[in-house]
Design an enzyme around this catalytic site. Sequence first.
Site, PDB file in Angstrom:
ATOM      1  N   VAL A  60       0.806  -1.227   0.000  1.00 30.42           N
ATOM      2  CA  VAL A  60       0.000   0.000   0.000  1.00 30.42           C
ATOM      3  C   VAL A  60       0.841   1.280   0.000  1.00 30.42           C
ATOM      4  O   VAL A  60       0.321   2.346  -0.303  1.00 30.42           O
ATOM      5  CB  VAL A  60      -1.006   0.054   1.187  1.00 30.42           C
ATOM      6  CG1 VAL A  60      -2.093  -0.982   1.038  1.00 30.42           C
ATOM      7  CG2 VAL A  60      -0.302  -0.052   2.535  1.00 30.42           C
ATOM      8  N   TYR A 151       2.931   4.885  16.467  1.00 29.40           N
ATOM      9  CA  TYR A 151       1.686   4.220  16.050  1.00 29.40           C
ATOM     10  C   TYR A 151       0.490   5.131  16.336  1.00 29.40           C
ATOM     11  O   TYR A 151      -0.355   5.351  15.470  1.00 29.40           O
ATOM     12  CB  TYR A 151       1.539   2.889  16.791  1.00 29.40           C
ATOM     13  CG  TYR A 151       0.263   2.131  16.470  1.00 29.40           C
ATOM     14  CD1 TYR A 151       0.121   1.460  15.251  1.00 29.40           C
ATOM     15  CD2 TYR A 151      -0.796   2.082  17.369  1.00 29.40           C
ATOM     16  CE1 TYR A 151      -1.042   0.765  14.951  1.00 29.40           C
ATOM     17  CE2 TYR A 151      -1.961   1.390  17.080  1.00 29.40           C
ATOM     18  CZ  TYR A 151      -2.080   0.730  15.871  1.00 29.40           C
ATOM     19  OH  TYR A 151      -3.229   0.050  15.570  1.00 29.40           O
ATOM     20  N   ALA A 153       0.412   8.352  16.728  1.00 22.94           N
ATOM     21  CA  ALA A 153       0.432   9.547  15.869  1.00 22.94           C
ATOM     22  C   ALA A 153      -0.038   9.215  14.459  1.00 22.94           C
ATOM     23  O   ALA A 153      -0.791   9.977  13.841  1.00 22.94           O
ATOM     24  CB  ALA A 153       1.842  10.134  15.836  1.00 22.94           C
ATOM     25  N   LYS A 155      -2.077   6.865  13.594  1.00 21.83           N
ATOM     26  CA  LYS A 155      -3.521   6.583  13.615  1.00 21.83           C
ATOM     27  C   LYS A 155      -4.338   7.854  13.849  1.00 21.83           C
ATOM     28  O   LYS A 155      -5.470   7.971  13.397  1.00 21.83           O
ATOM     29  CB  LYS A 155      -3.832   5.519  14.667  1.00 21.83           C
ATOM     30  CG  LYS A 155      -3.284   4.138  14.303  1.00 21.83           C
ATOM     31  CD  LYS A 155      -3.903   3.637  13.009  1.00 21.83           C
ATOM     32  CE  LYS A 155      -3.516   2.220  12.669  1.00 21.83           C
ATOM     33  NZ  LYS A 155      -4.160   1.722  11.440  1.00 21.83           N
ATOM     34  N   ILE A 184      -8.222  -6.053  19.698  1.00 24.08           N
ATOM     35  CA  ILE A 184      -8.852  -7.072  18.851  1.00 24.08           C
ATOM     36  C   ILE A 184      -7.919  -8.283  18.791  1.00 24.08           C
ATOM     37  O   ILE A 184      -6.699  -8.135  18.673  1.00 24.08           O
ATOM     38  CB  ILE A 184      -9.118  -6.529  17.422  1.00 24.08           C
ATOM     39  CG1 ILE A 184      -9.860  -5.168  17.468  1.00 24.08           C
ATOM     40  CG2 ILE A 184      -9.885  -7.549  16.587  1.00 24.08           C
ATOM     41  CD1 ILE A 184     -11.241  -5.177  18.068  1.00 24.08           C
TER      42      ILE A 184
HETATM   43  P1  NAP Z   1      -2.536  -8.053  11.378  1.00 19.67           P
HETATM   44  O1  NAP Z   1      -3.224  -9.276  11.864  1.00 19.67           O
HETATM   45  O2  NAP Z   1      -1.109  -7.825  11.730  1.00 19.67           O
HETATM   46  O3  NAP Z   1      -2.731  -7.963   9.784  1.00 19.67           O
HETATM   47  C1  NAP Z   1      -2.162  -6.893   9.088  1.00 19.67           C
HETATM   48  C2  NAP Z   1      -2.540  -6.973   7.630  1.00 19.67           C
HETATM   49  O4  NAP Z   1      -1.968  -5.845   6.970  1.00 19.67           O
HETATM   50  C3  NAP Z   1      -2.023  -8.213   6.938  1.00 19.67           C
HETATM   51  O5  NAP Z   1      -3.022  -8.690   6.067  1.00 19.67           O
HETATM   52  C4  NAP Z   1      -0.827  -7.708   6.141  1.00 19.67           C
HETATM   53  O6  NAP Z   1      -0.651  -8.412   4.912  1.00 19.67           O
HETATM   54  C5  NAP Z   1      -1.279  -6.292   5.820  1.00 19.67           C
HETATM   55  N1  NAP Z   1      -0.179  -5.391   5.485  1.00 19.67           N
HETATM   56  C6  NAP Z   1       0.875  -5.034   6.263  1.00 19.67           C
HETATM   57  N2  NAP Z   1       1.677  -4.204   5.571  1.00 19.67           N
HETATM   58  C7  NAP Z   1       1.119  -4.046   4.345  1.00 19.67           C
HETATM   59  C8  NAP Z   1       1.471  -3.317   3.194  1.00 19.67           C
HETATM   60  N3  NAP Z   1       2.583  -2.559   3.151  1.00 19.67           N
HETATM   61  N4  NAP Z   1       0.653  -3.382   2.108  1.00 19.67           N
HETATM   62  C9  NAP Z   1      -0.464  -4.132   2.130  1.00 19.67           C
HETATM   63  N5  NAP Z   1      -0.847  -4.860   3.195  1.00 19.67           N
HETATM   64  C10 NAP Z   1      -0.065  -4.812   4.288  1.00 19.67           C
HETATM   65  O7  NAP Z   1      -3.312  -6.735  11.892  1.00 19.67           O
HETATM   66  P2  NAP Z   1      -4.810  -6.522  12.418  1.00 19.67           P
HETATM   67  O8  NAP Z   1      -4.809  -6.659  13.886  1.00 19.67           O
HETATM   68  O9  NAP Z   1      -5.775  -7.307  11.577  1.00 19.67           O
HETATM   69  O10 NAP Z   1      -4.962  -4.961  12.113  1.00 19.67           O
HETATM   70  C11 NAP Z   1      -5.639  -4.449  10.986  1.00 19.67           C
HETATM   71  C12 NAP Z   1      -5.785  -2.928  11.173  1.00 19.67           C
HETATM   72  O11 NAP Z   1      -6.490  -2.664  12.392  1.00 19.67           O
HETATM   73  C13 NAP Z   1      -4.452  -2.186  11.285  1.00 19.67           C
HETATM   74  O12 NAP Z   1      -4.527  -0.962  10.620  1.00 19.67           O
HETATM   75  C14 NAP Z   1      -4.312  -1.961  12.783  1.00 19.67           C
HETATM   76  O13 NAP Z   1      -3.510  -0.853  13.095  1.00 19.67           O
HETATM   77  C15 NAP Z   1      -5.756  -1.744  13.173  1.00 19.67           C
HETATM   78  N6  NAP Z   1      -6.011  -2.003  14.594  1.00 19.67           N
HETATM   79  C16 NAP Z   1      -5.805  -3.241  15.135  1.00 19.67           C
HETATM   80  C17 NAP Z   1      -6.055  -3.443  16.479  1.00 19.67           C
HETATM   81  C18 NAP Z   1      -5.853  -4.769  17.142  1.00 19.67           C
HETATM   82  O14 NAP Z   1      -5.971  -4.830  18.390  1.00 19.67           O
HETATM   83  N7  NAP Z   1      -5.565  -5.839  16.423  1.00 19.67           N
HETATM   84  C19 NAP Z   1      -6.505  -2.373  17.274  1.00 19.67           C
HETATM   85  C20 NAP Z   1      -6.697  -1.140  16.693  1.00 19.67           C
HETATM   86  C21 NAP Z   1      -6.458  -0.962  15.350  1.00 19.67           C
HETATM   87  P3  NAP Z   1       0.657  -9.313   4.553  1.00 19.67           P
HETATM   88  O15 NAP Z   1       0.838 -10.263   5.714  1.00 19.67           O
HETATM   89  O16 NAP Z   1       0.301  -9.994   3.296  1.00 19.67           O
HETATM   90  O17 NAP Z   1       1.795  -8.367   4.398  1.00 19.67           O
END
Ligand code: NAP
Length: 244
Positions: A60, A151, A153, A155, A184
């Site tokens: 991305v 992180y 900042a 977000k 999550i």
């Molecule tokens: P995750 O399990 O670590 O998954 C991250 C995803 O992002 C993976 O599919 C990864 O794909 C993809 N990704 C990483 N770098 C990328 C890039 N440069 N281009 C395209 N895809 C990329 O994370 P998650 O917990 O599902 O989090 C998803 C979103 O929710 C994030 O923005 C995170 O900050 C936000 N969030 C999460 C939580 C939480 O507690 N989990 C809380 C608040 C916000 P690949 O493996 O194929 O690279």
Amino acid sequence: MKTAVITGASRGIGAAIAMKLAKEGYFVAVNFCKNEEAALQVVKNIRNAGGKAEAFCADVCDAAQVEKMIQQVLDISGEINLLVNNAGISSHGLLQDMTEKDYDHIFDINMKGVFLCTKAVLPAMIKQKSGSVINISSMWGIAGASCEVLYSASKAAVIGFTKALAKEVGPSGIRVNCIAPGLIDTEMNACLSDEDKHQMINETPIERMGAGEDIANAVCFLVNDEQAGFITGQVLSVDGGYII
Ligand code: NAP
């Protein structure tokens, strides 16, 4: 058939959003960066459940790759009705231990990625005079987290981006909203100890970790014009009440 592009949909929250939108009848573009096998499994799961999906590789934060992916989606479906900017990374540590490289890496993915993907889909949405962009921020983008300053900042920047863009493209029939998840249960939190998780759960009024499906349900609400047609520029907290 409506089309949704979900960035970072190879696992975690993005995969749950992809699955839910496919059940709602969307053709889902499952974006991934590194993990092709996992993305193909998400596509397989969607197809096995009777849905329509395709995997698209793009980093991305690479403009050329993003533009190519969006063009490929448009070639297949003709229009894009929803973009979910979900791809993101976290980083932990004291600010004084963070390097310029750390800063660039986290802002490249968490903020520049949102900019590039949104910029790439807007011409099609403006032409259609309709569309929805949903950005996945974080509760730390609202409240700020110690040892997660960069992180937090990045977000918070996504929240500012959401509000400003909502004003800019509202007259073109496009709604832009943001979801601020709490804790999550995904791989992103694999680094947390059980003790850390229990402490956070204790501080959460709903007394559990969230699931990807909790965020997917919020996406389905925000994209639904009947339910959320007058909602734009907003940040919807889906955090079990952690930040009130
Ligand atoms: P995750 O399990 O670590 O998954 C991250 C995803 O992002 C993976 O599919 C990864 O794909 C993809 N990704 C990483 N770098 C990328 C890039 N440069 N281009 C395209 N895809 C990329 O994370 P998650 O917990 O599902 O989090 C998803 C979103 O929710 C994030 O923005 C995170 O900050 C936000 N969030 C999460 C939580 C939480 O507690 N989990 C809380 C608040 C916000 P690949 O493996 O194929 O690279």
